[in-house]
Scaffold this motif. Structure first.
Motif, mmCIF file in Angstrom:
data_model
loop_
_atom_site.group_PDB
_atom_site.id
_atom_site.type_symbol
_atom_site.label_atom_id
_atom_site.label_comp_id
_atom_site.label_asym_id
_atom_site.label_seq_id
_atom_site.Cartn_x
_atom_site.Cartn_y
_atom_site.Cartn_z
ATOM 1 N N ILE A 92 0.868 -1.114 -0.128
ATOM 2 C CA ILE A 92 -0.022 0.124 0.130
ATOM 3 C C ILE A 92 0.920 1.380 0.024
ATOM 4 C CG2 ILE A 92 -1.779 1.605 1.352
ATOM 5 C CD1 ILE A 92 -2.734 -1.285 2.457
ATOM 6 N N ARG A 93 2.037 1.158 0.804
ATOM 7 C CA ARG A 93 2.892 2.380 0.817
ATOM 8 C C ARG A 93 3.416 2.783 -0.453
ATOM 9 N NH1 ARG A 93 4.005 0.568 6.001
ATOM 10 N NH2 ARG A 93 5.969 -0.326 5.351
ATOM 11 N N ARG A 94 3.545 1.835 -1.331
ATOM 12 C CA ARG A 94 4.186 2.037 -2.568
ATOM 13 C C ARG A 94 3.271 2.398 -3.656
ATOM 14 N NH1 ARG A 94 7.396 -2.667 -1.024
ATOM 15 N NH2 ARG A 94 5.970 -4.162 -2.555
ATOM 16 N N MET A 95 1.903 2.323 -3.293
ATOM 17 C CA MET A 95 1.128 2.655 -4.440
ATOM 18 C C MET A 95 0.848 4.239 -4.773
ATOM 19 S SD MET A 95 -2.534 0.025 -3.451
ATOM 20 C CE MET A 95 -3.141 0.424 -5.116
ATOM 21 N N ARG A 96 0.769 4.447 -5.862
ATOM 22 C CA ARG A 96 0.535 6.022 -6.174
ATOM 23 C C ARG A 96 -0.360 6.319 -7.285
ATOM 24 N NH1 ARG A 96 3.781 6.250 -2.699
ATOM 25 N NH2 ARG A 96 5.877 7.041 -2.413
ATOM 26 N N ASP A 97 -1.197 7.262 -7.254
ATOM 27 C CA ASP A 97 -2.226 7.751 -8.333
ATOM 28 C C ASP A 97 -3.281 6.518 -8.432
ATOM 29 O OD1 ASP A 97 -1.291 10.180 -8.764
ATOM 30 O OD2 ASP A 97 0.239 9.031 -10.110
ATOM 31 N N HIS A 98 -3.402 5.716 -7.316
ATOM 32 C CA HIS A 98 -4.581 4.743 -7.180
ATOM 33 C C HIS A 98 -5.991 5.263 -6.830
ATOM 34 C CE1 HIS A 98 -3.150 5.103 -3.363
ATOM 35 N NE2 HIS A 98 -4.071 4.577 -2.830
ATOM 36 N N VAL A 99 -7.016 4.681 -6.944
ATOM 37 C CA VAL A 99 -8.296 5.010 -6.692
ATOM 38 C C VAL A 99 -8.714 4.185 -5.441
ATOM 39 C CG1 VAL A 99 -10.819 4.851 -7.374
ATOM 40 C CG2 VAL A 99 -8.940 5.714 -8.903
ATOM 41 N N ILE A 100 -9.131 4.609 -4.357
ATOM 42 C CA ILE A 100 -9.455 4.071 -3.241
ATOM 43 C C ILE A 100 -11.030 3.894 -3.081
ATOM 44 C CG2 ILE A 100 -9.945 4.110 -0.289
ATOM 45 C CD1 ILE A 100 -7.363 5.991 -0.654
ATOM 46 N N VAL A 101 -11.580 2.551 -3.323
ATOM 47 C CA VAL A 101 -12.938 2.181 -3.201
ATOM 48 C C VAL A 101 -13.537 1.809 -1.966
ATOM 49 C CG1 VAL A 101 -14.688 0.662 -4.285
ATOM 50 C CG2 VAL A 101 -12.976 1.436 -5.790
ATOM 51 N N CYS A 102 -14.040 2.626 -1.230
ATOM 52 C CA CYS A 102 -14.786 2.321 -0.014
ATOM 53 C C CYS A 102 -15.886 1.582 0.052
ATOM 54 C CB CYS A 102 -14.805 3.554 0.903
ATOM 55 S SG CYS A 102 -13.211 4.355 1.302
ATOM 56 N N GLY A 103 -16.035 0.204 0.145
ATOM 57 C CA GLY A 103 -17.193 -0.759 0.112
ATOM 58 C C GLY A 103 -17.182 -1.509 -1.155
ATOM 59 N N TYR A 104 -17.520 -2.718 -1.065
ATOM 60 C CA TYR A 104 -17.537 -3.589 -2.170
ATOM 61 C C TYR A 104 -18.555 -4.514 -2.401
ATOM 62 C CZ TYR A 104 -15.123 -6.697 -5.743
ATOM 63 O OH TYR A 104 -14.771 -7.439 -6.859
ATOM 64 N N GLU A 162 -9.719 -0.275 -17.228
ATOM 65 C CA GLU A 162 -8.967 0.937 -17.665
ATOM 66 C C GLU A 162 -7.392 0.625 -17.060
ATOM 67 O OE1 GLU A 162 -9.770 3.283 -19.479
ATOM 68 O OE2 GLU A 162 -11.890 2.749 -19.753
ATOM 69 N N GLY A 163 -7.075 -0.301 -16.363
ATOM 70 C CA GLY A 163 -5.783 -0.440 -15.840
ATOM 71 C C GLY A 163 -5.277 0.561 -14.962
ATOM 72 N N VAL A 164 -6.301 1.002 -14.248
ATOM 73 C CA VAL A 164 -6.087 1.897 -12.913
ATOM 74 C C VAL A 164 -5.907 0.970 -11.777
ATOM 75 C CG1 VAL A 164 -7.387 3.815 -11.730
ATOM 76 C CG2 VAL A 164 -7.620 3.490 -14.214
ATOM 77 N N PRO A 165 -4.988 1.463 -10.865
ATOM 78 C CA PRO A 165 -4.611 0.539 -9.619
ATOM 79 C C PRO A 165 -5.838 1.011 -8.659
ATOM 80 C CG PRO A 165 -3.237 2.652 -9.910
ATOM 81 C CD PRO A 165 -3.821 2.338 -11.298
ATOM 82 N N ILE A 166 -5.931 0.074 -8.028
ATOM 83 C CA ILE A 166 -7.381 0.056 -7.144
ATOM 84 C C ILE A 166 -7.002 -0.377 -5.672
ATOM 85 C CG2 ILE A 166 -9.609 -0.470 -6.685
ATOM 86 C CD1 ILE A 166 -9.767 -1.263 -9.682
ATOM 87 N N LEU A 167 -7.351 0.311 -4.620
ATOM 88 C CA LEU A 167 -7.346 -0.386 -3.187
ATOM 89 C C LEU A 167 -8.910 -0.528 -2.558
ATOM 90 C CD1 LEU A 167 -5.673 -1.291 -0.857
ATOM 91 C CD2 LEU A 167 -5.514 0.959 0.001
ATOM 92 N N VAL A 168 -9.388 -1.482 -2.376
ATOM 93 C CA VAL A 168 -10.776 -1.678 -1.818
ATOM 94 C C VAL A 168 -10.433 -1.718 -0.237
ATOM 95 C CG1 VAL A 168 -12.766 -3.208 -1.757
ATOM 96 C CG2 VAL A 168 -11.511 -2.921 -3.702
ATOM 97 N N VAL A 169 -11.315 -0.844 0.385
ATOM 98 C CA VAL A 169 -11.370 -0.855 1.876
ATOM 99 C C VAL A 169 -12.900 -1.352 2.041
ATOM 100 C CG1 VAL A 169 -11.749 0.676 3.868
ATOM 101 C CG2 VAL A 169 -10.117 1.172 2.045
ATOM 102 N N LYS A 191 -5.307 9.064 -6.304
ATOM 103 C CA LYS A 191 -6.030 9.781 -7.242
ATOM 104 C C LYS A 191 -7.290 10.398 -6.991
ATOM 105 C CE LYS A 191 -6.660 9.839 -12.470
ATOM 106 N NZ LYS A 191 -6.409 9.066 -13.552
ATOM 107 N N SER A 192 -8.161 9.730 -6.460
ATOM 108 C CA SER A 192 -9.456 9.944 -5.997
ATOM 109 C C SER A 192 -9.990 8.931 -4.902
ATOM 110 C CB SER A 192 -10.409 10.030 -7.440
ATOM 111 O OG SER A 192 -10.419 8.742 -8.070
ATOM 112 N N LEU A 193 -10.796 9.172 -4.392
ATOM 113 C CA LEU A 193 -11.647 8.192 -3.300
ATOM 114 C C LEU A 193 -13.078 8.170 -3.919
ATOM 115 C CD1 LEU A 193 -11.103 7.892 0.430
ATOM 116 C CD2 LEU A 193 -13.460 8.481 -0.686
#
Length: 344
Positions: free
Chosen positions: A105-117, A131-138, A175-177
């Motif tokens: 997670i600390r190495r991630m840059r310009d990713h989109v945080i998706v809160c809720g799956y 779209e090939g965008v890096p994602i982190l799901v919370v 990048k956005s949340l």
């Protein structure tokens, strides 16, 4: 401190193994008189039970050393196995996995945080993956966390309404949340927390009602989407303008994107431009991208003509491939403030 606590359980077995190797090497050196390389080799093949022959025939004292090494090796192996079992019961390996994940997670840059799956979060994640965008799901629910991981997503199992969770998810570098939690109150908490931690972050929120949408806007959400309103508008558009909806679907499956180019509000940055009209700047010819619209304050100019001039603070809505949009960014240079990808 965390890393030290994780490495501490292995100090005992490693120390015992080193003492055994060193003691066995010295033992062979004293009893057999071999050089240190042969002594160390004999210790290693004895401990590992590889079964290679002896370096040289052993004396009675050398055989005693060998027996002691074998006995010591069995004791070290037994102690190590017991230590591993105790660590497994105490959750050590789970903590180790969490530590590795937090490093990712600390190495991630310009990713989109998706809160809720939930259903909406799953759809958002699927589109972002395309779209090939890096994602982190919370996600706090274990079953949904497992479902997201099965899709190859990075998942942080935590409460998204907490400041600590958002910071851990890399809010400062994202990048956005997107807040798609099941209820309006939870989404409001997420937006309030994110806005307080990083005011300039682009925040998108889900709302179940018009009242909730207003409150989320007041809390600092950049965009508020109601699934029911959006679905209704799409269905109405399909009934009234099917060709337009089909075009948007085709666009979503192509290599073209629609991006918003926010021009700087500083007039000094525009002094280097010899011309400001679209025809003189020739942005379309030089980049290959198409300017679909220009928003100037509350005024929206659609399909702008060649005589329309760009000016500080405007928002350009542009269609093009990734390479074309990159060339346009280079052409606008210092006059460009931000770039945001729109949903096509």
């Amino acid at each position: 401190m965390k890393l030290r606590a994780l490495t501490k359980p292995w100090l005992g077995p490693i120390l015992a193994l080193n003492l055994l190797v060193i003691g066995g090497t010295i033992g062979y050196r004293l009893t057999e008189g071999w050089d240190l390389g042969d002594c160390l080799w004999m210790v290693l093949i004895t401990i590992t039970t590889i079964g290679f022959g002896e370096v040289e025939p052993l004396s009675a004292a050398g055989r005693v050393v060998t027996v002691l090494i074998i006995t010591g090796g069995l004791i070290v192996v037994q102690l190590t196995i017991q230590r591993i079992l105790r660590l497994a019961d105490s959750g050590y390996f789970r903590q180790l996995k969490e530590l590795r994940f937090r490093r990712v997670i600390r190495r991630m840059r310009d990713h989109v945080i998706v809160c809720g799956y939930g259903r909406i979060g799953q759809e958002i994640a699927e589109q972002l993956l395309l779209e090939g965008v890096p994602i982190l799901v919370v996600e706090i629910d274990p079953s949904r966390k497992l479902a997201a991981e099965e899709c190859g997503l990075n998942v942080l199992q935590a409460d998204a309404t907490l400041d600590e969770t958002l910071l851990m998810a890399g809010l400062e570098k994202c990048k956005s949340l997107v807040a798609t939690l099941p209820n309006n109150a939870a989404n409001l908490y997420v937006i309030l927390s994110a806005k307080g931690l990083r005011p300039e972050c682009r925040l998108i929120a889900r709302a179940e009602s018009q009242e909730a949408a207003v409150k989320l806007k007041l809390a600092g959400a950049s965009v508020v989407v109601s699934p029911y309103v959006a679905a209704g508008r799409t269905m109405a558009a399909t009934a009234l303008r099917p060709l337009a909806v089909d075009f948007m679907d085709l666009l979503a499956g192509s290599n073209c994107e629609i991006e918003e180019f926010r021009l700087s509000s500083n007039p000094e940055l525009f002094k280097n431009l010899a011309h400001r009209s679209l025809s003189k700047l020739q942005l379309g010819r030089d980049s290959g991208a198409m300017v679909l619209a220009i928003r100037d304050g509350s005024n929206l100019i659609t399909n702008p003509g060649s005589n329309v001039e760009i000016s500080p603070g405007q928002l350009l809505v542009v269609l093009g491939s990734k390479s074309q949009l990159t060339r346009l960014r280079d052409l606008l240079g210092q006059t460009l403030e931000t770039v945001e990808q729109m949903s096509s």
